[in-house]
Design a protein around this motif. Sequence first.
Motif, short mmCIF file in Angstrom:
data_model
loop_
_atom_site.label_atom_id
_atom_site.label_comp_id
_atom_site.label_asym_id
_atom_site.label_seq_id
_atom_site.Cartn_x
_atom_site.Cartn_y
_atom_site.Cartn_z
N ALA A 129 0.81 -1.25 -0.16
CA ALA A 129 0.03 -0.10 0.13
C ALA A 129 0.83 1.26 0.06
CB ALA A 129 -0.68 -0.15 1.25
N TRP A 130 1.92 1.43 0.68
CA TRP A 130 2.89 2.36 0.75
C TRP A 130 3.36 2.48 -0.48
CZ3 TRP A 130 8.55 2.57 2.39
CH2 TRP A 130 8.83 3.71 2.74
N ALA A 131 3.84 1.49 -1.17
CA ALA A 131 4.60 1.60 -2.53
C ALA A 131 3.57 2.40 -3.50
CB ALA A 131 4.85 0.40 -3.27
N TYR A 132 2.21 1.86 -3.54
CA TYR A 132 1.13 2.45 -4.31
C TYR A 132 1.09 3.97 -4.00
CZ TYR A 132 0.11 -1.44 -6.87
OH TYR A 132 0.06 -2.52 -7.83
N TYR A 133 1.14 4.25 -2.68
CA TYR A 133 0.91 5.79 -2.12
C TYR A 133 2.01 6.54 -2.71
CZ TYR A 133 0.42 9.79 0.76
OH TYR A 133 0.32 10.96 1.18
N ILE A 134 3.06 5.82 -2.73
CA ILE A 134 4.30 7.00 -3.14
C ILE A 134 4.16 7.23 -4.69
CG2 ILE A 134 6.70 6.79 -3.62
CD1 ILE A 134 7.19 5.59 -0.86
N PHE A 135 3.74 6.18 -5.57
CA PHE A 135 3.59 6.19 -6.78
C PHE A 135 1.91 6.82 -7.20
CE2 PHE A 135 7.13 3.06 -6.70
CZ PHE A 135 8.02 3.89 -7.09
N ARG A 136 1.30 7.53 -6.42
CA ARG A 136 0.02 7.89 -6.60
C ARG A 136 -0.25 9.11 -7.79
NH1 ARG A 136 2.17 10.37 -2.60
NH2 ARG A 136 1.84 12.33 -2.12
N LYS A 137 0.83 9.63 -8.30
CA LYS A 137 0.69 10.65 -9.27
C LYS A 137 0.41 9.83 -10.70
CE LYS A 137 1.48 13.75 -6.04
NZ LYS A 137 2.86 14.61 -5.93
N ARG A 138 -0.48 10.76 -11.20
CA ARG A 138 -0.66 10.56 -12.93
C ARG A 138 0.75 10.66 -13.52
NH1 ARG A 138 -5.79 10.07 -14.71
NH2 ARG A 138 -7.28 10.67 -13.07
N ILE A 139 0.91 9.96 -14.60
CA ILE A 139 2.02 9.92 -15.55
C ILE A 139 1.65 10.72 -16.58
CG2 ILE A 139 3.48 8.85 -16.70
CD1 ILE A 139 3.52 6.66 -14.42
N LYS A 140 2.58 11.81 -16.84
CA LYS A 140 2.08 12.75 -17.86
C LYS A 140 2.84 12.49 -19.32
CE LYS A 140 1.52 17.78 -17.69
NZ LYS A 140 1.88 18.85 -16.68
N GLN A 141 4.27 12.24 -18.99
CA GLN A 141 5.07 12.13 -20.30
C GLN A 141 5.82 11.13 -19.71
OE1 GLN A 141 7.00 15.35 -21.93
NE2 GLN A 141 5.37 16.62 -21.58
N PRO A 142 6.62 10.49 -20.87
CA PRO A 142 7.54 9.36 -20.43
C PRO A 142 8.55 9.71 -19.41
CG PRO A 142 7.83 9.98 -22.72
CD PRO A 142 6.71 10.53 -22.19
N VAL A 143 8.81 8.62 -18.59
CA VAL A 143 9.95 8.92 -17.46
C VAL A 143 11.33 8.38 -18.05
CG1 VAL A 143 8.85 9.30 -15.39
CG2 VAL A 143 8.87 7.04 -16.45
N VAL A 144 11.26 7.56 -19.14
CA VAL A 144 12.50 7.01 -19.40
C VAL A 144 13.43 8.04 -19.91
CG1 VAL A 144 13.62 5.33 -20.99
CG2 VAL A 144 11.23 4.99 -20.04
#
Lengths: 473, 338
Positions: B319-334
């Motif tokens: 649950a903590w991991a999902y909380y940390i990555f809770r933001k929307r992804i706008k553009q590629p992070v690669v």
Amino acid sequence: MSIVTLARFQFAMTTIFHFFFVPFSIGTVLIVAILETCYVVTKNEQYKQLTKFWGNIMLLSFAVGVVTGIIQEFQFGMNWSDYSRFVGDIFGAPLAIEALLAFFMESTFLGLWMFTWDRVSKKLHLLFIWLVVVGSMASALWILAANSFMQHPVGYVIRHGRAEMVNFFAVITNAQFFYEYGHVITGAITMGGIIVAGLSAFQLLKKDKLEKTTVALYKKTVRLGLVISLVGSISVMGVGDLQMKALIKEQPMKFAAMEGAYKDSGDPAAWTLIGWANEAKHEEVFGIKIPYMLSILSYDKLSGSVKGMDSANKALIKKYGKRNYYPMVNMMFWSFRVMAGFGALMFLVSALGLFFTRKKKAILYEHKWMLWILGMMTFTPFIANTCGWLITELGRYPWTVYGLFTIKQSVSPNVSATSLIISNTVYFLLFTTLAATMVSLVIRELKKGPEYEEQQLQLANQASVDPFDKGAF
Amino acid sequence: MSGLQFFWFLLIGVLFSGYFFFEGFDYGVGMAVQTLAHNEDEKDQIVATIGPVWDGNEVWLLTAGGAMFASFPYWYASLFSGYYLILFVVLFGLIIRGVSFEFRHKVPLKQKQRWNWTLSIGSFIVPFFLGVMFISMVKGMPIDAQGNMTATFGDYFNLFSIVGGVAVVLLTYLHGLNYIALKTEGAVRQRARNYAQFLYWVLYAGLVVFAVLLFFETDFFKLHAVATLALVVALVVLTVVAHVASFKGTELVAFLASGISLVVVVALLFQGLFPRVLISSISPKYDLLIKTASSSPYTLKVMSIVAITLVPFVLAYTAWAYYIFRKRIKQPVVVGEK
């Protein structure tokens, strides 16, 4: 070919391939964690570059290790269903605990670590990688608890036609388990050190073409790798020695086969340095012997004899009934020599390498042949690890669970040879492809070098890209 | 049947539910890489939604398999050896897809497309063949007195099992689309919703066919009429809820509804099996039962203590991991050569 042979081949192939990457990952993730600790403590950006650089190589190994590990868990049921029925009451428990305790931990925190650079505090990020270290070492713990039961069953009774667990504590405090775990973990640590030092050495071969700062970074990791492999290789030899001494009592046939000894040794016992056996006739063809040496290796003194395979065979027939108890002798004999030889070589190269890279007089970097030797060492742990497992698993012949259940009894009776041939062929092709891709990608990462990512970041100037923008929930 | 045996039967069901809930959207996302994205940037964006979590999600399957081995070794042995080639294909899918995540952003741009394909194809293979396996399993397979399955092609692949496989693919694909809509910004988000809104019409038809086949091909409605009917109704209601939520743009509701509908499918299959774990089509007396397929009481007790101690920690840090990555992804992070 019989289904037993095909299923054994599959187990050997999938396990050997999987185990290329297990100690590779365990060893390198430890080094990555150490590098990041240096970064957090010293705040020196160079360590951050090194962490990311070796982290990329570690991640490649992890990816292949994880996916090939799934085969391992499935194949007990798929290829060895009667084994699973017989021993599931005990053997399944550590496997389930491994997934619950270790796999969740390592994969969750590895995911967090990969994607949270500069997003969480430095100390929290460091905690993530150390939790991956703990998780990966814990996973080895549970799978080896399972393997130890196969080598030396304890804490069970035979009831309802199967082995039932009566003492969980006995299963996880099996003496065999401590030797195996110590051996595997110290082996993995050695491997991590050797790989990092070796790959760095390869890069230093073309140091005239590299930036000065890059060369300094590689010199750092040569030293770090060698320190770790020195500690690791000393420990692995120590544990291995204890393990051998226990083996004389627990599995005399395995021990005798590793030494290629059919007849009982005299007192004091001579040690065969190299030799060859005629496995059909159960006799030694030739052997070069060193007097006293086997007594020293076995008992740390100049006297004492050890049993040969013929006496071990007689004892086993008396105890368990008539069947063939001789394992693949030449394979065992030579696997042992290759493993121990490479182990000793790793120790030697680590010690000399550290000596020749000392601050006052670092001559190793000036001699190409020295860098070549160190570079080539990268491949030795893969071979040594494989040989080690060949000894452990082939030496248990004809048992899957020592003294309780044979390989022939273990195989799935309803899986056809055709199915096994199909899966063996596809696995082989798949593994070849994965290995080739893996090697080419490691080379590619090495070519980029430790400073690549930093340069890319500066080029892209990052400011325009913010992947974490608006809250979704 | 003892309380412990029932608890472990339930727990295996919970673990498979967790697997389909979490890894289900990973498969959907994987399939979407080659079917939803219009360009390489969008592919990166889609993959980035599960980048940090997919590996942890897959552990649900390993835990379910390991727990089955530990608590019901006879079930594990008969199921895994009986479905040898099916599970082999599943493993093949899991492998080619698992390495793709790492390989696709490390290879030269020219080869990237290759690993996009393995990602999508692998993500299709796994739910399809697992669907075929579970559906043919509840229909009943030729299992002999020793618990060994000797099945022919028609036992594995028939109308019912193929409909089941397609249904699981569709459910995971929709679950993935809902997840993408929830986790992205921009064109991909809108397109994922459009796809989902259309595909839910197909799913309604699929559910009707599935329910009819379930009635004729299994003994679920005879054995547990009320529970079976209730779960089928729940499945339809959840589908409608997800569909409406997709139209209304309440993406979290749509995502949860599609996830829970996968859980309901697992619940439906497990309640239908009860009190059996495998159904023999040769004779009911060869059925594997919860009562007889399990480990010893001692092992079940030890494993219960372990599970009850560890599972809360796993859930907490997941649950903590999902909380940390809770933001929307706008553009590629690669980050790499573009």
